[in-house]
Design a protein around this motif. Structure first.
Motif, PDB file in Angstrom:
ATOM      1  N   ARG A 123       0.838  -1.211   0.000  1.00 48.93           N
ATOM      2  CA  ARG A 123       0.000   0.000   0.000  1.00 48.93           C
ATOM      3  C   ARG A 123       0.869   1.256   0.000  1.00 48.93           C
ATOM      4  NH1 ARG A 123      -2.818   3.272  -1.383  1.00 48.93           N
ATOM      5  NH2 ARG A 123      -4.809   4.021  -0.591  1.00 48.93           N
ATOM      6  N   TRP A 124       1.948   1.188   0.776  1.00 46.58           N
ATOM      7  CA  TRP A 124       2.864   2.333   0.827  1.00 46.58           C
ATOM      8  C   TRP A 124       3.540   2.541  -0.531  1.00 46.58           C
ATOM      9  CZ3 TRP A 124       8.530   1.964   1.501  1.00 46.58           C
ATOM     10  CH2 TRP A 124       9.134   3.236   1.584  1.00 46.58           C
TER      11      TRP A 124
ATOM     12  N   GLY B  60       2.452   9.501  -5.775  1.00 48.90           N
ATOM     13  CA  GLY B  60       2.914  10.813  -5.301  1.00 48.90           C
ATOM     14  C   GLY B  60       2.114  11.331  -4.119  1.00 48.90           C
ATOM     15  N   THR B  61       1.446  10.436  -3.405  1.00 45.34           N
ATOM     16  CA  THR B  61       0.596  10.869  -2.280  1.00 45.34           C
ATOM     17  C   THR B  61       1.157  10.436  -0.928  1.00 45.34           C
ATOM     18  OG1 THR B  61      -0.751   8.900  -2.647  1.00 45.34           O
ATOM     19  CG2 THR B  61      -1.563  10.962  -3.586  1.00 45.34           C
ATOM     20  N   ASP B  62       2.386   9.950  -0.909  1.00 47.06           N
ATOM     21  CA  ASP B  62       3.013   9.586   0.366  1.00 47.06           C
ATOM     22  C   ASP B  62       3.367  10.860   1.133  1.00 47.06           C
ATOM     23  OD1 ASP B  62       4.226   8.070   2.342  1.00 47.06           O
ATOM     24  OD2 ASP B  62       6.180   8.062   1.319  1.00 47.06           O
TER      25      ASP B  62
ATOM     26  N   ALA C 181       1.299   1.485  10.491  1.00 51.64           N
ATOM     27  CA  ALA C 181       1.600   0.139  10.999  1.00 51.64           C
ATOM     28  C   ALA C 181       2.934  -0.355  10.438  1.00 51.64           C
ATOM     29  CB  ALA C 181       0.470  -0.816  10.611  1.00 51.64           C
ATOM     30  N   TYR C 182       3.166  -0.070   9.165  1.00 51.89           N
ATOM     31  CA  TYR C 182       4.413  -0.521   8.522  1.00 51.89           C
ATOM     32  C   TYR C 182       5.626   0.118   9.199  1.00 51.89           C
ATOM     33  CZ  TYR C 182       7.809  -1.532   4.843  1.00 51.89           C
ATOM     34  OH  TYR C 182       8.913  -1.964   4.149  1.00 51.89           O
ATOM     35  N   VAL C 183       5.513   1.384   9.517  1.00 51.72           N
ATOM     36  CA  VAL C 183       6.633   2.077  10.162  1.00 51.72           C
ATOM     37  C   VAL C 183       6.885   1.510  11.564  1.00 51.72           C
ATOM     38  CG1 VAL C 183       7.394   4.317  11.060  1.00 51.72           C
ATOM     39  CG2 VAL C 183       6.457   4.167   8.753  1.00 51.72           C
ATOM     40  N   LEU C 184       5.833   1.139  12.262  1.00 48.47           N
ATOM     41  CA  LEU C 184       6.042   0.491  13.566  1.00 48.47           C
ATOM     42  C   LEU C 184       6.778  -0.842  13.386  1.00 48.47           C
ATOM     43  CD1 LEU C 184       2.677   1.312  15.370  1.00 48.47           C
ATOM     44  CD2 LEU C 184       4.960   2.038  16.080  1.00 48.47           C
TER      45      LEU C 184
END
Ligand SMILES: [Zn+2]
Length: 443
Positions: free
Chosen positions: A341-342, A349-351, A375-378
């Motif tokens: 998803r990321w 270009g919406t991150d 969640a991914y960053v955690l």
């Protein structure tokens, strides 16, 4: 896995255009300590009337509350009327003198909420969907925590669940019952809620936590099946949070809703309950809402710019639970989905950073930043710090901030303390980078 299980969100309410926002800088600062409210919903006419006593402290000449679309009938201070004006969804009350001590205002109101309160007369059901100020004059900002005495006057045939614990139940005339509930731990008003219907009820208990499961459509044996792992989830998150769950926990299947967390209460849809009945592995949303009892209700983002602290956490913790319950591959599968998803956000270009101030009209991609990228960053931080330091940091953060509204710096400080080294680069790159500056660099 149900495709809808991640849709729990106050953010959806915000996206629908009825977002509460913190007072702007020029608004007077008051601190609400307690609400004592009597709320009388009327199913047949889809209306509500109420009276709330708001105990607050503050050095202000004016008190400002959120009142949704409610009509204000009167405002009193010490039994005397005080002037007020409506300004959009705000109720501005001119105080007769600068109040520096604890004071109590009494506000009478009525209205026909178009959202925030769902009326289903055909099913004899009424329940809240976030936006407490649509049925209770209050302060919507997540930084404003207060205790609550809520009296709900409802037809005698209805079974009721609400924020906090039930304290009494008395006849209120016209075949109605006044149900009193008390929340003794200060919580933000978006976690206040209730549901009433002709529910079937199942009860259970786990290590001192009383559990209730309610539904109009399901039988008690089906309810027990749907919510079979509730106790396991509570104990699991207690262990991860380092703090015990306090109070009762009630889950209600209502006609139609997004998944929503409230203090000691979760409202999920009947359809979702039926999905879990057919496929027990779809229990992710049940876990997500339980995780919110720590990350969202107990430890709350101070303003919506730090909303990832609620939703990124609940999404991450759900995957950790699913990995524990159904095997490590389940966790890995969730991580792969977040990462994909990321990647899609970056391609579009919406991150953007997780700390994100522009919540006035969040897009689906903005929500994906908060939920899936959060969640991914955690997960990445877990890899960065290692299991021991990461979970000690999570426990330290959750324990130290229980009952508080926090921002990302509180989280950073707790994690830095157990990492034993500076995490500035990680946070700058992944979490609180410059606001609204566009895509981050990929790993
Ligand atoms: Zn959520």
């Amino acid at each position: 896995m149900s495709s809808g299980w991640r849709t729990c969100s106050y953010l959806l309410a915000i996206a629908a255009g009825f977002a509460p926002f913190a007072a702007t800088a020029d608004e007077p600062v008051i601190d609400v300590e307690h609400y004592r409210a009597r709320v009388e919903p009327d199913l047949a006419t889809r209306t509500v009337r109420g009276v709330v006593s708001i105990a607050f402290a503050g050095d202000a000449k004016e008190a400002v509350f959120d009142a949704g679309e409610l009509e204000i009938d009167s405002v009193e201070l010490k039994g005397s009327p005080v002037p007020f004006v409506r300004e959009g969804s705000k109720l501005r009350i001119a105080l007769p003198e600068r109040l520096t001590r604890r004071s109590t205002l009494q506000v009478r109101y009525h209205g026909a909420p178009r959202f925030g309160l769902e009326f289903h007369p055909d099913r004899n059901e009424i329940y809240t969907i976030f936006s407490a100020s649509q049925w209770l004059v209050s302060v919507d900002a997540p930084s404003e925590r207060a205790t609550l005495d809520l009296e709900l006057v409802l037809p005698a045939a209805l079974v009721v669940a609400a924020t906090g614990r039930p304290t009494s139940r008395k006849p209120a005339g016209d075949g109605r019952i006044a149900h009193r509930w008390r929340l003794t731990t200060p919580a933000p008003s978006f976690t206040y809620g209730f549901a009433a219907g002709r529910y079937t009820e199942a009860r259970n208990a786990t290590a001192g936590t009383r559990l209730r499961f309610l539904s109009t459509d399901l039988r008690t044996d089906e309810l027990r099946q749907v919510f079979a792992n509730t106790g396991d989830m509570i104990r699991f998150f207690e262990h991860r949070a380092g703090t015990e769950f306090e109070g009762d926990y009630t889950q209600v299947l209502v006609t139609r809703t997004i998944g929503q967390e409230a203090a000691g209460l979760a409202l999920l849809s009947e359809q979702y309950g039926k999905t879990v009945l057919a496929d027990p592995t779809a229990e992710g949303l049940i876990a997500h809402e339980i995780a919110h009892q720590w990350w969202g209700v107990s430890v709350t983002c101070k303003d919506w710019g730090h909303f990832w602290l609620n939703e990124g956490f609940a999404t991450f913790m759900t995957a950790v639970y699913l990995g524990h319950r159904h095997g490590a591959s389940e966790y890995v599968e969730q991580v792969e989905k977040w990462k994909a998803r990321w990647e899609k956000l970056k391609a579009a270009g919406t991150d953007h950073p997780l700390v994100y101030s522009a919540w006035s009209n969040p897009s689906a991609d903005d929500r994906a930043v908060v939920y899936q990228k959060g969640a991914y960053v955690l997960h990445l931080l877990r890899l960065e710090m290692g299991e021991d330091a990461f979970w000690r940091g999570i426990r330290g953060y959750t324990r130290a901030n229980a009952g508080r509204s926090v921002d990302t710096n509180d989280f950073k400080a707790a994690m830095t303390a157990t990492a034993g080294r500076d995490l500035t680069d990680f946070f700058a790159r992944w979490i609180d980078g410059p606001l609204d500056t566009g895509p981050l660099k990929p790993l």
